[in-house]
Enzyme design. Structure first.
Site, short mmCIF file in Angstrom:
data_model
loop_
_atom_site.label_atom_id
_atom_site.label_comp_id
_atom_site.label_asym_id
_atom_site.label_seq_id
_atom_site.Cartn_x
_atom_site.Cartn_y
_atom_site.Cartn_z
CG ASP A 243 -1.99 -1.07 1.21
OD1 ASP A 243 -2.40 -1.54 0.17
OD2 ASP A 243 -2.77 -1.11 2.54
NE ARG B 38 -4.19 -2.79 -4.69
CZ ARG B 38 -4.21 -3.60 -3.76
NH1 ARG B 38 -3.93 -2.90 -2.38
NH2 ARG B 38 -4.21 -4.69 -3.77
N GLY C 88 -5.71 8.42 -4.23
CA GLY C 88 -5.04 8.95 -2.98
C GLY C 88 -5.67 9.27 -1.93
C1 LIG Z 1 -8.12 -1.57 -4.07
C2 LIG Z 1 -7.89 -0.14 -3.13
C3 LIG Z 1 -6.66 -0.01 -2.82
C4 LIG Z 1 -6.40 1.28 -2.12
N1 LIG Z 1 -5.27 1.44 -1.65
C5 LIG Z 1 -4.59 2.89 -1.43
C6 LIG Z 1 -3.58 2.97 -1.03
O1 LIG Z 1 -2.69 2.33 -0.83
N2 LIG Z 1 -3.27 4.48 -0.57
C7 LIG Z 1 -4.12 5.53 -0.77
O2 LIG Z 1 -3.63 6.35 -0.59
N3 LIG Z 1 -5.37 5.27 -1.05
C8 LIG Z 1 -5.83 3.93 -1.37
N4 LIG Z 1 -6.94 3.72 -1.88
C9 LIG Z 1 -8.14 4.83 -1.68
C10 LIG Z 1 -8.21 5.46 -2.98
O3 LIG Z 1 -6.97 6.50 -3.15
C11 LIG Z 1 -9.41 6.69 -2.90
O4 LIG Z 1 -9.33 7.41 -1.80
C12 LIG Z 1 -10.59 5.97 -2.83
O5 LIG Z 1 -10.80 4.79 -3.72
C13 LIG Z 1 -11.82 6.64 -3.21
O6 LIG Z 1 -11.34 7.20 -4.87
P1 LIG Z 1 -12.19 6.64 -6.02
O7 LIG Z 1 -11.06 6.31 -7.06
O8 LIG Z 1 -13.10 5.77 -5.97
O9 LIG Z 1 -12.95 7.78 -6.71
P2 LIG Z 1 -13.95 9.16 -6.25
O10 LIG Z 1 -14.03 10.05 -7.22
O11 LIG Z 1 -13.46 9.54 -4.82
O12 LIG Z 1 -15.33 8.16 -5.93
C14 LIG Z 1 -16.18 7.92 -6.93
C15 LIG Z 1 -17.27 7.33 -6.53
O13 LIG Z 1 -16.96 6.05 -5.70
C16 LIG Z 1 -17.84 6.10 -4.60
N5 LIG Z 1 -17.10 6.15 -3.41
C17 LIG Z 1 -15.79 6.56 -3.41
N6 LIG Z 1 -15.21 6.49 -2.13
C18 LIG Z 1 -16.28 6.06 -1.33
C19 LIG Z 1 -16.60 5.95 -0.17
N7 LIG Z 1 -15.56 5.96 0.98
N8 LIG Z 1 -17.61 5.22 0.46
C20 LIG Z 1 -18.63 5.44 -0.36
N9 LIG Z 1 -18.48 5.56 -1.66
C21 LIG Z 1 -17.40 6.00 -2.16
C22 LIG Z 1 -18.70 7.12 -4.68
O14 LIG Z 1 -19.85 6.76 -5.43
C23 LIG Z 1 -18.10 8.17 -5.75
O15 LIG Z 1 -18.99 9.04 -6.33
C24 LIG Z 1 -7.26 2.29 -2.26
C25 LIG Z 1 -8.40 2.34 -3.09
C26 LIG Z 1 -8.88 1.02 -3.62
C27 LIG Z 1 -10.22 0.84 -4.04
#
Ligand SMILES: Cc1cc2nc3c(=O)[nH]c(=O)nc-3n(C[C@H](O)[C@H](O)[C@H](O)COP(=O)(O)OP(=O)(O)OC[C@H]3O[C@@H](n4cnc5c(N)ncnc54)[C@H](O)[C@@H]3O)c2cc1C
Length: 309
Positions: free
Chosen positions: A132, A182, A186
């Site tokens: 991560d 991955r 962020g």
């Molecule tokens: C498999 C995986 C591993 C990850 N590992 C890391 C890591 O190592 N380091 C790091 O900094 N971040 C990590 N993240 C988190 C990532 O950086 C984002 O903060 C998170 O995924 C939300 O961003 P999004 O791409 O879904 O887009 P966004 O534009 O934030 O969201 C798009 C849509 O997704 C849905 N959504 C997003 N978040 C949520 C929530 N919390 N609750 C409910 N619905 C939501 C909503 O419908 C939203 O409109 C990881 C995410 C995933 C999926």
């Protein structure tokens, strides 16, 4: 609502607030939306259900920023037990690890030694490990450990965040290595000096960085992209882009977090895409839970409404 995001991210590292939330009787129940359980056994049951609907998994034993070497070793032992459980229960799961949980800030050598044991065990049972990515003060040190580990173990991948300006250069180097990456947007609070402050720029960079991987078959140097996002616009774009550029769906996969967009997870899996869900478990759920609340203001409504049920 950037202000609310900042408030929850500040709370995620505040010990006083943590004490209040963790000891609040209903908090455990509410956080179960995003956390599979406090024990490995509970998490294995969740993996079995996901596997039954053709969804792959990566396990996360919750915990970060340990302060002693013995805590780091105990966390490593927890991962070895998780890998044993994956093998003995015949479930399909990889593992995801935060290096601050393995002692990165105490001693990079200790962290590397812990990660070697995890990577070797994962290799022995035929699965992979993803490192991560935490806040930007740890990016360089995390990449250093990854590069050393990757020289010994092909079954290790790493997370890159599209909000960081540096990520384009990091991705170039990782593609040259043929690495598994991955890509996420962020989740931490970062200053404008290191990360795009505007969400639209983070999203645009996500697409740009993905394109660097999604090359016609055989031209991406064996590098493998894991699109870790719930953003349906980006997911639809990736599917269409891959189709238009003759990128076979076996050259990338989609990933999401447990408890978020289960409908879309099942749909992508049913459509034949590799869909992997990040399943966190354990008792150190507080900072992870706060980051999930920070991502989406509607989650706060969910939290409050549950408190009054
Ligand atoms: C498999 C995986 C591993 C990850 N590992 C890391 C890591 O190592 N380091 C790091 O900094 N971040 C990590 N993240 C988190 C990532 O950086 C984002 O903060 C998170 O995924 C939300 O961003 P999004 O791409 O879904 O887009 P966004 O534009 O934030 O969201 C798009 C849509 O997704 C849905 N959504 C997003 N978040 C949520 C929530 N919390 N609750 C409910 N619905 C939501 C909503 O419908 C939203 O409109 C990881 C995410 C995933 C999926």
């Amino acid at each position: 609502m950037p202000l609310l995001r900042d408030v929850f991210l500040a709370m995620s590292t505040n010990g006083l607030v943590k004490g209040f939330v963790v000891n609040f009787p209903l908090s455990r129940r509410v956080c179960r939306r995003f956390v599979a359980g406090e024990t490995l056994d509970e998490a294995i049951q969740v993996v079995k259900k996901l596997n039954a609907s053709k969804v792959q998994v990566t396990f996360d034993q919750l915990g970060e920023s340990v302060t002693t070497e013995s805590e780091a070793r105990a966390a490593k032992d927890g991962y070895l037990r998780a890998l044993d459980a994956i093998a003995s229960n015949h479930v399909s799961s990889q593992v995801s690890v935060k290096l601050s949980q393995m002692g990165l800030t105490l001693s990079p050598d200790l962290c590397l030694a812990n990660m070697r044991e995890i990577a070797a065990k994962a290799k022995a049972i035929g699965t992979s490990v993803t490192i991560d990515m935490e806040d930007s003060t740890l990016t360089e040190a995390t990449l250093d450990v990854f590069k050393k580990l990757r020289a010994e173990f092909a079954n290790v991948g790493i997370v890159i965040q599209s909000y960081l300006y540096r990520s384009e250069e990091d991705i170039k180097a990782l593609i040259a290595l043929g690495a598994t990456v991955r890509l996420c947007k962020g989740a931490y609070k970062e200053p404008a000096r290191v990360a795009f402050p505007q969400k639209k720029d983070v999203d645009a960079n996500y697409v740009k960085l993905s394109q660097m991987f999604l090359q016609p078959n055989g031209k991406s140097n064996g590098a493998y992209l894991q699109l870790a996002t719930h953003d349906e616009k980006i997911i639809d774009w990736a599917k269409a882009y891959a189709k238009d550029h003759s990128v076979d769906p076996s050259h990338f996969e989609f990933q999401m977090l447990y408890g978020i967009r289960g409908d879309l997870q099942r749909r992508l899996a049913a459509d034949g895409y590799t869909m992997r869900v990040y399943v966190p478990y354990g008792s150190h759920w507080y900072p992870y839970f706060m980051r999930r609340l920070a991502e989406r203001p509607a989650n706060v409504v969910f939290l409050v409404s549950n408190l009054f049920k």
